[in-house]
Design a protein around this motif. Structure first.
Motif: not given
Length: 384
Positions: A105-124
């Motif tokens: 959803n939009e909130d998940q994209k703002r909270t996780y996808l955006m910082p992931g794209i910026a390299g500020e958060k790492v995902a697995a």
């Protein structure tokens, strides 16, 4: 080698990525291999350059480019010669972030996808379990609803970025009796009570990537962290598997090409019986076989990529490309070690790393045997 699939913009992008890899990754590969991890700053740097956002919408910090551009990035990262670096970065942007982009959803994209794209958060991505590799439907991690939370229990194994990740997209069964129709996806943040790294795993290859066992013991996740619809997780996972397998085929071809280049260079420098070993017909034929097999895998992989990017059913071609390229890179890197002779067995020469890294290509993302089983089914042949 030029290919009609890539236009001038793609080739310009390739040159930029290749320059980045040469300056900011290659000089440190040996150091990161010994450390069995690469620095978090590399994620931030990739984010700064916009490389994580190639296919993602501009609204979330992406470039909104085509999948061919992402294929170029995958090829060039593989050419750094460290499967671990390519795997760690790739698991973040092409595997773990994708479900959030497509189904979140939009909130998940703002909270996780955006910082992931910026390299500020790492995902697995947390799917695989110790006794469940290719059989996603057989996962044993479960969850139950408790008010506005889900409570997760289970173990995940072989999770790339498992140690470093700020959040993990975890597959769990919300309806165990429904088999694959009862799987859901959840975003689980690092530091959540009961969410632990069991251990960092020691590997034959891909040593510079962090790979972990993850433990979920009564982990409470907000209902808002459910990705998409409940019990739709299996379908979300399957939708990205074709792309993951094309990516692994691309990596295999790029790594094999690197091994061939090293073998040709070494054969031209190494002398035996008064002449470079490249002059011996047996070595020449080995190199030719390597080149031909690489080209076979490349063309099939590019064909699968073309079909996939155009929205066509590429299940058969994707499985064929993954199977062929995964087996090919094992053979080519093994031949490169053989051409290096005793030096190929020494840690000072990079071909030993290519050989070790290549071994996973026919296992990860679905084994060659699973690919063959899929092809059997697609061809309508008898068998289970």
């Amino acid at each position: 080698m030029a290919h009609w699939l890539f236009n001038e913009e793609h080739e310009m992008f390739r040159r930029a990525v290749r320059s980045f890899v040469k300056k900011e990754i290659l000089p440190f590969v040996e150091e990161w291999e010994r450390a069995e991890e690469f620095p978090r700053e590399l994620y931030r740097r990739m984010g700064e350059l916009g490389y994580f956002g190639i296919k993602f919408p501009e609204a979330y910090g992406g470039m909104e480019a085509d999948l061919i551009a992402e294929a170029v990035l995958i090829e060039e990262l593989a050419r750094c010669g460290s499967g671990g670096v390519a795997a760690g970065l790739g698991a973040h942007f092409r595997i773990a972030l994708t479900p959030i982009w497509k189904f979140g959803n939009e909130d998940q994209k703002r909270t996780y996808l955006m910082p992931g794209i910026a390299g500020e958060k790492v995902a697995a991505l947390g799917i695989t379990e110790a006794d469940v590799d290719s059989d996603v439907a057989g996962i044993r991690t479960t969850t139950r609803k408790d008010g506005n939370e889900y409570v997760l229990n289970g173990n995940k194994m072989f999770i790339t970025n498992g140690v470093m990740a700020d959040f993990v997209v975890v597959a769990a069964k919300t309806d165990p009796a429904a088999n694959h129709k009862g799987i859901s996806l959840f975003i689980v943040e690092r530091g959540s009570p009961g969410f632990l790294v069991g251990k960092k795993l020691k590997k034959l290859g891909w040593r510079s990537s962090d790979t972990a066992e993850l433990i979920l013991d009564e982990v409470r996740v907000p209902a808002a962290n459910l990705i998409g619809e409940e019990n739709k997780g299996f379908y979300y996972i399957m939708q990205n598997f074709q792309w993951e397998r094309i990516c692994m085929a691309l990596q295999s071809v790029a790594l094999a090409e690197l091994a061939l280049e090293q073998a040709i260079r070494y054969a031209g420098e190494r002398t035996q019986f008064g002449q470079p070993i490249q002059k011996f017909q047996v070595i020449q034929h080995m190199l030719v076989d390597m080149a031909v097999n690489i080209e076979k895998a490349r063309q099939l992989t590019y064909h699968a990529l073309y079909l996939f990017m155009n929205g066509e059913d590429a299940l058969t071609e994707t499985a064929m490309a993954k199977a062929l390229a995964g087996e090919m890179v094992r053979e080519v890197t093994d031949a490169a070690v053989q051409i290096h002779g005793g030096n190929g067995y020494m840690m000072e020469f990079p071909v030993q790393r290519y050989w070790r890294d290549a071994r996973l290509q026919s296992i990860g993302g679905g084994t060659t045997q699973i690919m063959n089983k899929m092809i059997v089914k697609q061809l309508g042949l008898a068998g289970n």
